[in-house]
Structure formats: structure tokens, C-alpha cells
Write an enzyme that holds these catalytic residues in place. Structure first.
Site, short mmCIF file in Angstrom:
data_model
loop_
_atom_site.label_atom_id
_atom_site.label_comp_id
_atom_site.label_asym_id
_atom_site.label_seq_id
_atom_site.Cartn_x
_atom_site.Cartn_y
_atom_site.Cartn_z
N ARG A 49 0.80 -24.78 6.13
CA ARG A 49 0.69 -23.48 6.81
C ARG A 49 1.91 -23.28 7.70
NH1 ARG A 49 -1.76 -23.44 11.27
NH2 ARG A 49 -3.65 -24.49 10.60
N TYR A 101 3.67 4.22 2.51
CA TYR A 101 2.80 3.54 1.57
C TYR A 101 1.35 3.67 2.03
CZ TYR A 101 0.66 -0.19 -1.09
OH TYR A 101 -0.17 -0.90 -1.91
N ASP A 174 10.60 -0.96 6.80
CA ASP A 174 10.06 -1.44 5.53
C ASP A 174 11.13 -1.16 4.47
OD1 ASP A 174 8.80 -1.72 3.06
OD2 ASP A 174 6.85 -1.12 3.83
N LYS A 199 7.09 -6.13 -5.09
CA LYS A 199 7.77 -5.05 -5.78
C LYS A 199 9.13 -5.53 -6.30
CE LYS A 199 4.10 -3.03 -4.25
NZ LYS A 199 4.08 -2.20 -3.05
C1 LIG Z 1 3.28 -2.19 -1.90
C2 LIG Z 1 3.86 -1.82 -0.59
C3 LIG Z 1 3.37 -2.37 0.59
C4 LIG Z 1 2.19 -3.31 0.63
O1 LIG Z 1 2.49 -4.51 0.00
P1 LIG Z 1 1.44 -5.46 -0.79
O2 LIG Z 1 2.30 -6.56 -1.27
O3 LIG Z 1 0.84 -4.64 -1.88
O4 LIG Z 1 0.44 -5.88 0.22
C5 LIG Z 1 4.01 -2.03 1.78
N1 LIG Z 1 5.05 -1.17 1.79
C6 LIG Z 1 5.53 -0.60 0.66
C7 LIG Z 1 6.69 0.32 0.75
C8 LIG Z 1 4.95 -0.90 -0.56
O5 LIG Z 1 5.43 -0.33 -1.67
#
Ligand SMILES: *Cc1c(COP(=O)(O)O)cnc(C)c1O
Length: 380
Positions: A49, A101, A174, A199
Site C-alpha cells: 500500500r 467528466y 485534469d 484513457k
Molecule cells: C474517465 C475520466 C475520469 C474518471 O476516471 P476513471 O478512471 O473512470 O475513474 C476523470 N476525468 C476524465 C476527464 C475522464 O475522462
């Protein structure tokens, strides 16, 4: 390796780690705990962890690519957002991009808010609107998604971080849609960069993962504490998959952007299409800004069809595109934001943003662009 270009760094991510065997790919250290050589000594690893070699190789790769101090890998993108939100206190407000998102919106709206950390949703492509929102003394954070999801609006990262800094407000970006390959928010003044690594970073639609990159040792200390104390870590196998995916990030992003640019230009001329949102189109309101602040426009397109009654047919009849949520992988996906990714958003906000029955989102993959175009032509 840090003097080498990002392509070189990423291609060899984890390649020089295992000195003992010379393994060219990073081994998967599928272990919970690590034996100590003697009392008071540690190999540098105690319990997975806290730290794990496979996860650390990924984290070091991300920190270097982003130009950050350290990076921290989480079980998902939302676990990474959650860890960052936990750095705030009840009573604090965070100014947040309004068309972000859907899962991040839900986390702020339905998880953080009941704990007293209040989101203030603002159009972050409007610098003056953000400046007004920052004027309250309760605002302690600015959370930017750029390009936004699904409308691909562009925020002026440098202008916003400068205004936030003047008020001691922490800026979090982000960077999921563009990654460090196209856009470096830390160099533009952000304090923390956040990822859904599910992604583009991992890029193969085979893993759910998240990350936070910290700009300074002070931020590393705080995020690292939260990663270990709250424990939403990325496991060794998923760290390895992400590390493996990231090696081809530049190749994939170039191809995806090339495909997306051609498809966006074609869609913009199509008689059945009402609007196209792609920052690479010269008609996009954020086009010039994006050219200045980033190295690319990415592989995401949104578009609105003229006839919403045609949408079910489009989603059910595509042969190359897959009708699925998510984005950033090798496979091209088509998504219906209103009922999929953005279903939990306030209906009034959805209507104002025109995230409606006509809007579709494409994540462009690495397939042959002619096959993608023919597929869309047939269903439109
Ligand atoms: C998919 C996504 C998230 C969330 O991520 P997960 O891996 O699905 O928890 C956050 N921000 C953006 C821009 C995303 O496309």
C-alpha cells in the site's frame, strides 16, 4: 534519462529497473509485503500500500513526463480526484469546470458536498467568470478540465493559475484528454495534475487506473500521505498494464489526432450534422489558445446531428466504431453523453450547455481513417 525526449523516456519506461536480471520490461512485483534485511533496515519497500516497485516505476515515469516532483498511482481516475478533494477542509469551496467528466461532477456534487466541501461550477473557458468566482474567501481550490468533456472547451491554464495563485488558491488540472505528451499544466503554473489513466495513458481499454502528479516536494508529501493513509492504490498488475501502455503513448496520440482532424473537418461539412466540437478546427473558439498553450488538439470530437430521432440508429448500426463509454484507447468509440457519461448532471445545466438528445461524442482510435469515415457516412 531525464535529458532525453519524452518519446525516448516513455519507450524505455521501467527498462533499467531490474539490475539483477537485466529484465527489459518492468517485472510485476505481485507481493503484499517485503522482508527486511535486518532490524532497522528496509529495501526501500515495506508494504505494497505504501510503495510497490511496479507501481513506483509507473509513478516515476509519470512524474518525469509531466515535469513534476513525484506522481502517485490510484485505483481509478475518480480515486485520484477523491484523494485530492480530501486535501481540502469542510467549509472550503472549490471552483470547478462546469462541463466536466460526469463522474467527477457526481463526486463533487454527491460525495464532497455532503462532507462540506462545496463545488462552485463555472465555465472555465471564461477567464473573467473564473476570476469573479475566485473572489470569495472561502474558495481554496480551482479544478480545471481542459479540453472539457464533452464540449471540448479550452481554458487558459496560465491565466487561471496566475489568478488563483494571487489568492492562495490551489490549481488542479485534469489532463486526461491530452496527457503530458501534448500539454504540461505544471509548466503553466498548476500545483497538481490529475489523470484517469484508464484513457490515453494506458490506452488499450484494458485497465482502470488514475494518477496525481505533484509539482513540489510539499505537494508530494501531502498527496503521498493521502495515498497511503486512505489506501486507494493501483495494484501491481494494473500498474504494469499502464506502464506497458504508456510506452506507445506518443505513437498512439499522433495517429489519433491525425484521424480526428480529418474526421472533424469532414463532419463539419456533412449535411446531417449541425455542430462539430473539435479544438483543432480553426472555427473552434479555443483553437488559437490551444495552439499557444499545448502541442496538440487530441483525439476527441463531439458533434450534434440535426435529427435526434436518428441517434438510436447511429448507435446501433456502427460497424467499426463501438458503442461504449470511455475514451482514449486504440479502438474508436461512440458515446451518447446525455444518457451515458453525463446522466447524473443537473438537467438545467445539461440544457444550457446543449448536452442534449442530438449530441454524440467520438473517441478516435488508431484504425484506418477511411474505414472510420465510411462507417460514419453509412449511419448518418
Ligand atoms: C474517465 C475520466 C475520469 C474518471 O476516471 P476513471 O478512471 O473512470 O475513474 C476523470 N476525468 C476524465 C476527464 C475522464 O475522462
Amino acid at each position: 534519462m531525464s535529458s532525453h525526449s519524452i518519446e525516448t523516456q516513455l519507450a524505455q519506461a521501467g527498462s533499467r529497473w531490474d539490475q539483477r536480471t537485466g529484465a527489459v520490461t518492468m517485472p510485476i512485483h505481485q507481493t503484499a509485503t517485503f522482508a527486511h534485511p535486518e532490524l532497522g533496515q528496509s529495501t526501500g519497500f515495506d508494504y505494497s500500500r505504501t510503495s510497490n516497485p511496479t507501481r513506483l516505476a509507473l509513478e516515476e515515469t509519470l512524474a518525469r513526463a509531466e515535469g513534476g516532483d513525484r506522481a502517485f498511482a490510484f485505483a481509478s481516475g475518480l480515486a485520484a480526484v477523491d484523494a485530492v478533494v480530501r486535501l481540502f477542509r469542510p467549509g472550503d469551496q472549490i471552483v470547478v469546470t462546469e462541463d466536466l467528466y460526469g463522474g467527477t461532477y457526481r463526486l463533487f456534487d454527491q460525495v464532497s458536498r455532503p462532507f462540506g466541501i462545496e463545488p462552485v461550477f463555472v465555465d472555465t473557458s471564461d477567464t473573467a467568470a473564473v476570476e469573479r468566482a475566485l473572489s470569495s474567501d472561502r474558495v481554496k481550490g480551482l479544478f480545471i478540465e481542459t479540453p472539457t468533456n464533452p464540449l471540448l472547451k479550452i481554458a487558459d491554464i496560465a491565466a487561471l493559475t496566475q489568478r488563483a495563485r494571487a489568492r492562495d488558491v490551489v490549481t488542479i488540472v485534469d489532463n486526461t484528454f491530452l496527457t503530458a505528451y501534448w500539454q504540461r499544466p505544471l509548466a503553466l503554473g498548476a500545483d497538481l495534475v490529475l489523470y484517469s489513466a484508464s484513457k490515453y495513458l494506458a490506452g488499450h481499454n484494458d485497465v482502470v487506473a488514475g494518477a496525481v502528479v505533484a509539482s513540489t516536494p510539499e505537494w508530494s508529501e501531502r498527496v503521498g500521505f493521502m495515498q497511503n493513509a486512505a489506501g486507494a492504490i493501483l495494484g501491481p498488475m494494473d500498474s504494469w498494464l499502464t506502464l506497458r501502455g504508456i510506452k506507445t503513448l506518443p505513437l498512439r496520440l499522433q495517429r489519433q489526432q491525425e484521424n480526428a482532424g480529418q474526421l472533424a473537418a469532414w463532419l463539419a461539412e456533412h449535411p446531417r450534422v449541425d455542430r462539430v466540437y473539435y479544438p483543432g478546427l480553426p472555427t473552434h473558439p479555443g483553437h488559437e489558445l490551444q495552439r499557444q498553450q499545448a502541442g496538440g488538439f487530441g483525439g476527441m470530437i463531439a458533434f450534434a446531428v440535426k435529427d435526434p430521432d436518428r441517434v438510436p440508429h447511429i448507435l446501433e448500426s456502427v460497424q467499426v466504431f463501438l458503442f461504449a463509454e470511455s475514451l482514449g484507447g486504440l479502438e474508436s468509440l461512440i458515446t451518447y453523453p446525455l444518457i451515458q457519461t453525463h446522466a447524473d448532471m443537473d438537467p438545467a445545466l445539461l440544457e444550457r450547455l446543449q448536452i442534449d438528445r442530438t449530441l454524440l461524442r467520438l473517441s478516435i482510435g488508431v484504425e484506418d481513417v477511411d474505414d472510420l469515415r465510411t462507417d460514419l457516412e453509412a449511419v448518418l
